[in-house]
Structures are given as structure tokens and as C-alpha cells.
Design an enzyme around this catalytic site. Structure first.
Site, mmCIF file in Angstrom:
data_model
loop_
_atom_site.group_PDB
_atom_site.id
_atom_site.type_symbol
_atom_site.label_atom_id
_atom_site.label_comp_id
_atom_site.label_asym_id
_atom_site.label_seq_id
_atom_site.Cartn_x
_atom_site.Cartn_y
_atom_site.Cartn_z
ATOM 1 N N LYS A 153 0.847 -1.207 0.000
ATOM 2 C CA LYS A 153 0.000 0.000 0.000
ATOM 3 C C LYS A 153 0.875 1.247 0.000
ATOM 4 O O LYS A 153 0.614 2.222 -0.699
ATOM 5 C CB LYS A 153 -0.912 0.006 1.235
ATOM 6 N N TYR A 233 -3.379 -13.021 -30.960
ATOM 7 C CA TYR A 233 -4.795 -12.616 -30.889
ATOM 8 C C TYR A 233 -5.594 -13.801 -30.374
ATOM 9 O O TYR A 233 -5.036 -14.874 -30.115
ATOM 10 C CB TYR A 233 -5.318 -12.129 -32.248
ATOM 11 N N HIS A 291 -10.537 -27.672 -35.108
ATOM 12 C CA HIS A 291 -11.638 -26.926 -34.468
ATOM 13 C C HIS A 291 -12.237 -27.720 -33.313
ATOM 14 O O HIS A 291 -13.447 -27.842 -33.182
ATOM 15 C CB HIS A 291 -12.703 -26.535 -35.494
ATOM 16 N N GLY A 320 -3.527 -29.252 -41.842
ATOM 17 C CA GLY A 320 -3.645 -28.133 -40.894
ATOM 18 C C GLY A 320 -4.145 -28.555 -39.528
ATOM 19 O O GLY A 320 -4.615 -27.720 -38.750
ATOM 20 N N PHE A 485 -28.150 -41.758 -26.168
ATOM 21 C CA PHE A 485 -29.095 -42.728 -26.740
ATOM 22 C C PHE A 485 -29.714 -42.247 -28.051
ATOM 23 O O PHE A 485 -29.704 -41.047 -28.357
ATOM 24 C CB PHE A 485 -30.172 -43.109 -25.730
ATOM 25 N N ASP A 490 -34.727 -43.862 -36.179
ATOM 26 C CA ASP A 490 -34.318 -43.342 -37.499
ATOM 27 C C ASP A 490 -32.800 -43.206 -37.664
ATOM 28 O O ASP A 490 -32.239 -43.547 -38.712
ATOM 29 C CB ASP A 490 -35.033 -42.019 -37.818
#
Ligand SMILES: NC(=O)c1ncn([C@@H]2O[C@H](COP(=O)(O)O)[C@@H](O)[C@H]2O)c1NC=O
Length: 536
Positions: A153, A233, A291, A320, A485, A490
Site C-alpha cells: 500500500k 490474438y 476446431h 492443418g 441414446f 431413425d
């Protein structure tokens, strides 16, 4: 408002060097202490010190004033009270830019300190040693942080040092006529970071091990992060970014870079995902990530074979990519990797000659990182205004152990098929949900990931299996794993139509009967694990 300075900072700012005439030394870690004390004494600095710190200095033949002599009060209560005295704290806290403070010190016959050197009782180390609570509590330093905070301080007047690795800088600054204001500000920032980190460790211990809650989640959780690197960045070029480390020296943040361009933000994200995927296997395994999703994942008899198979999962997307191996990289694997444009390779080590082969690619980032271990059991994710905390997803014994699977349809799988199903089950959690992964011979051959419905994941997995290997129809005869699950039959039907011969999935849908029926009708084997592995 008495006692509160009214002058604005700019008027108080003082960039002049402050000669160091008097220093207070109180350190638990005595590393470098004698050298520091000797050098300070040589520069004409008067030394004041506590108990064993003073004994160390005196034993080296350096003159030192015991703090008791200053306070006129003995150290007591097993060292709980040594420096907690106005004669110490007034000497640290006097703002010597102010005549009023100087006058008060003179009236009280107290000399100011221009340097405070303190390091604290080893609280975290004592916790880590498994010590009993009483012993841990005893290692909560009280007087040390008080002095450090007071000196920090009062940095316009005092320099504070908490790290023995800075002693050479201290000696250099004292010899140069004192610390500049900029130096004192920097030291104060480091000092406050040090006491904050210390208090976080104490507060976390109280909130968990010592005074935990009934629900098992601490009412408070704190972290202390130290800047390790400024990155070019963030996820995108318009986002600024940096890497911070938790200081425990484990994991990817502690990796050593042996070669190549600077790691980027996305490199770190993908490399973390790659390591997670590769280390889900005990046998030699390689994951290739783009990614944060796998485009190659395989095990092999050795690491080069695992890589060759992982590359074959999707040779187009491997371009890459970020590669993680769970074994040291061999020269043979390095030769394979050197043929493909790769962003990062990370492994627990490199066999002789492998780095040289890889380093032929100027930009390839080559990292060596210890195998996982010592990671915290919980992981966090920020949301707006909050932090989600969960225990890490690991392969628990229940449900992930093949022996616990339930045969839901068809004949029990033979050994080779079961091995492929287990591989697929371990591999599928590397892909973002909804994830469906087709595998053959210990390698992923088609991965459907990140879709908003499971049918699309099945379609994607099949399409990729059948289009990415020069037209080879790899879905036929493959096995499949689904990370959760099948809500309807389908999705499974897409796999059956493509010729998948065995499936592993958690089960647990209200329409399990329909799904099982479809499997039976196609004559395939289907196992339920009872456990799911979403990864969002
Ligand atoms: N209680 C006090 O007044 C006090 N003042 C300084 N300490 C600590 O005592 C240690 C040094 O003691 P010694 O010089 O006796 O080894 C330092 O780690 C310092 O942070 C104290 N100990 C604990 O709070």
C-alpha cells in the site's frame, strides 16, 4: 474524512529514487537470505529482522537488530505474534512524502523502513502434505501478509519483495541509489498478487476440506492465475488474448515448446482437445483435431501405426490439424507427420532424431507435455455473469467398462468386434455432441459430430466413412458408437442401411424398444452402456 489523503494521485506521484537506509527482513524460505543481508549491509542498510531470520543473518556475521528490540515486546504465542506491533507497522506505513507523517514518526521515535522483504509460511505445501487441520491452520501466516500488504500500500515510500528470485534485483536497485517509483509499483503489484493467491488458497481450503457444505459444493471458490504469455490474438484477429497459468506446472499450460511458430489461442484449444482424446486410451494412440473435433483417431501396435491409421480416418481434414500422441513420437511417426501440413504436435516425449525430422517444417509447433496428472477434478465454463463448475467427464468404471455393458440386441460380439466397440466408445466422446463414430480395426473411419440431431450425425458419419478413403465403403462392416441414446430408430436405421454390424450406445430412451427392434430386425449386435458422454 480525517486521515484520508485529499490530494489527487498526480500531486502525490513521485518518480524519484528512494535510497534504502533501513530494511525489515522476515522470511520463512531462507534461500539467498545471507547473500542478500550481506549485500544490503555492504550498502550501508540497517537490518531489522524476526526470530530465525535474524539468527541466520547474525550467524553469518552480519549485524542485525532483532525485531523484539525494536518493539520492546517479546515474540510470543509460538510465533503468532512477532511483528504485529505499531512500531513495526508505523515504520512501514508512514507516507514519507508527507511532512505530517514524518513529524509523527519523529514524535513517536520510530524510523521508517524503505525496504520490506517477506515470504510467507508454506500454507499450500502443508495442505498438500496431508497434514492434520491444526497443523494446517498453524501455517496461516498473519504477520507476514500484514507487512506485505502494508508495504505494498505504501509503495510510494517502501519497496516490498516477496520472492527470493528477485534478491539480485534488490541488491542492484539499492546499489543504484534506491528503487524508482515504477519499480516500487511493480513490486507492490506482485506483492498484492502474492497475498491474494495466498488468501485464495486459505479460503478454498476452508470452504472445501475444513468447513465444507452439506451439498458438497463450496460456498466460495477462488482461483489465482498468472500471466504466462500474450498471444498474437484470440479466436479471431480482432480479439486480444493472453494465456494465464494456475502455477501448478501441470497440463498443456506447462508444455515446453521445442520448435516452431508461437502458439495461438486456437492452437491451445485444439491441442487441449487432442490431448484429451489421445489420453483416453491406454494403448499407443494418436488424435488429430480440427476446431476441437477429431478428424483422426486411432490406436496401434506402436505410435507410428496409430498415427498412420488416425491420418487415414480423414486425410483431407488432417491438413492443418493438431496432433497429440500418448507415447513418445518415433522417427517413423515423425517422417509420416513431416509429409502433412500440421499446426501443432504434442507428445510426452520424442525419440532420438524425431524432433530433427519434424523440425524440417519451419512453422510446425513441437510441444512436449507431461501425460495428464494433477489436473483439478472440476472444470469450469464461463457463462454471462457466472461460472459453471462440474466434475470432469472421465471413463468411470460403471458403464464404461465393457464387462458392465448390457447386450440389447443380437449375438454377443466376438473379441475383435468387442475391442472395436470399446475403441469406438472411448473415441466418440472426443467429438462434440451429437456424436456418432464409426470404427474398424482400432481406428475411426467416419465421425459425425456437432449436429443438432442424431440422424444427421449418423448421416455425416456414414458419408464421411464412404467418401474420404478414395471411395472405399468403410461404413459397411464397421462398428458404431453413439455418445447418447438414439431417441428414435431413425438414426440407427441410417447406420443399418449403411451396413454397420455392431453398435454401442447408452440406451435409456423411452423408445429403446423401437431402437432394439430395428437392431434385431437387421440382425446386428447392440450393447447398452448405461452411461453417456456428451461433449458440448
Ligand atoms: N505473527 C507475526 O507477527 C509474524 N510476523 C512475521 N511472520 C512470519 O514469520 C516468518 C519469519 O519468521 P522467522 O524469522 O522466525 O523464521 C515469515 O514467514 C513471516 O511471514 C509472522 N508469523 C505469522 O503470522
Amino acid at each position: 474524512m480525517s486521515g484520508v489523503p485529499t490530494a489527487p494521485d498526480a500531486q502525490l506521484a513521485d518518480d524519484s529514487q528512494r535510497p534504502v537506509r533501513r530494511a525489515l527482513l522476515s522470511v520463512y524460505d531462507k534461500t539467498g537470505l545471507v547473500e542478500l543481508a550481506t549485500a544490503l549491509h555492504g550498502e550501508g542498510v540497517e537490518l531489522v529482522s524476526t526470530g530465525s531470520t535474524a539468527r541466520h543473518i547474525a550467524d553469518a556475521g552480519v549485524p542485525v537488530t532483532p525485531v523484539e528490540q525494536l518493539t520492546g515486546f517479546p515474540e510470543c504465542l509460538e510465533g503468532r505474534v512477532k511483528t504485529l506491533h505499531p512500531r513495526v507497522h508505523a515504520g512501514i506505513l508512514a507516507d514519507t512524502r508527507k511532512q505530517d507523517h514524518l513529524d509523527q514518526l519523529a514524535d513517536l521515535d520510530i524510523a521508517p523502513f524503505e525496504l520490506v522483504v517477506v515470504n510467507l509460511y508454506p500454507f499450500a505445501e502443508t495442505v498438500a502434505s496431508g497434514a492434520e487441520p491444526d497443523a494446517v491452520v498453524e501455517q496461516i501466516d498473519i504477520g507476514g501478509p500484514s507487512m506485505v500488504r502494508a508495504a505494498a500500500k505504501n509503495h510510494p515510500s517502501v519497496a516490498v519483495v516477496v520472492d527470493p528470485s528477485r534478491y539480485d534485483d534488490v541488491v542492484a536497485a539499492v546499489a543504484a541509489g534506491g528503487f524508482t517509483f515504477a519499480q516500487r509499483k511493480g513490486l507492490a503489484a506482485a506483492a498484492f498478487a502474492h497475498t491474494a493467491e495466498y488468501d485464495v488458497a486459505v479460503a478454498n481450503w476452508f470452504a472445501t476440506a475444513y468447513a465444507g457444505t452439506e451439498d458438497g459444493w463450496p460456498d466460495f471458490t477462488g482461483g489465482a492465475w498468472t500471466k504466462q504469455a500474450v498471444l498474437r490474438y484470440g479466436e479471431n484477429p480482432h480479439q486480444e488474448a493472453a494465456l494465464y497459468s494456475d502455477g501448478r506446472g501441470v497440463g498443456l499450460a506447462a508444455a515446453e515448446q521445442l520448435h516452431g511458430k508461437e502458439m495461438s489461442y486456437n492452437n491451445y484449444v485444439d491441442t487441449d482437445a487432442a490431448r484429451r482424446a489421445a489420453y483416453d486410451f491406454t494403448e499407443p494412440a494418436v488424435a488429430i483435431i480440427k476446431h476441437a473435433n477429431p478428424c483422426g483417431l486411432a490406436v496401434g501396435g506402436d505410435i507410428a501405426q496409430a498415427h498412420a491409421r488416425a491420418h487415414a480416418t480423414d486425410p483431407v481434414s488432417a491438413y492443418g490439424g493438431v496432433i497429440a500422441a500418448n507415447r513418445p513420437v518415433s522417427v517413423a511417426m515423425a517422417e509420416q507427420v513431416a509429409d502433412v501440413f500440421t499446426e501443432v504436435i504434442v507428445a510426452p516425449g520424442y525419440e532420438d532424431g524425431a524432433v530433427e525430422v519434424l523440425a524440417r517444417k519451419k512453422n510446425l509447433r513441437i510441444l512436449v507435455a507431461d501425460r495428464p496428472g494433477g489436473e483439478l477434478p472440476a472444470e469450469t465454463r464461463q457463462i454471462s455473469g457466472g461460472l459453471l463448475v462440474q466434475l470432469r467427464d472421465t471413463f468411470q468404471a460403471d458403464g464404461d467398462d465393457v464387462a458392465s455393458w448390457t447386450l440389447a440386441a443380437g449375438a454377443a460380439a466376438d473379441e475383435a468386434t468387442l475391442a472395436d466397440l470399446e475403441f469406438a466408445w472411448r473415441a466418440v466422446r472426443a467429438a462434440k455432441s451429437n456424436a456418432v463414430l464409426l470404427a474398424a480395426d482400432g481406428a475411426a473411419v467416419g465421425i459425425g459430430m456437432g449436429q443438432v440431431n442424431r440422424v444427421d450425425s449418423c448421416r455425416l458419419a456414414v458419408e464421411r466413412a464412404n467418401t474420404l478413403a478414395g471411395g472405399a465403403e468403410r461404413a459397411r462392416g464397421a462398428v458404431a458408437a453413439s455418445d447418447a441414446f438414439f431417441p428414435f430408430a431413425d438414426g440407427l436405421q441410417v447406420l443399418l442401411d449403411a451396413g454397420v454390424r455392431a453398435v454401442v450406445q447408452p440406451g435409456g430412451s423411452v423408445r429403446d424398444a423401437d431402437v432394439v427392434e430395428a437392431a434385431k430386425a437387421a440382425g446386428i449386435t447392440m450393447y447398452f452402456t448405461g452411461t453417456r458422454h456428451f461433449a458440448h
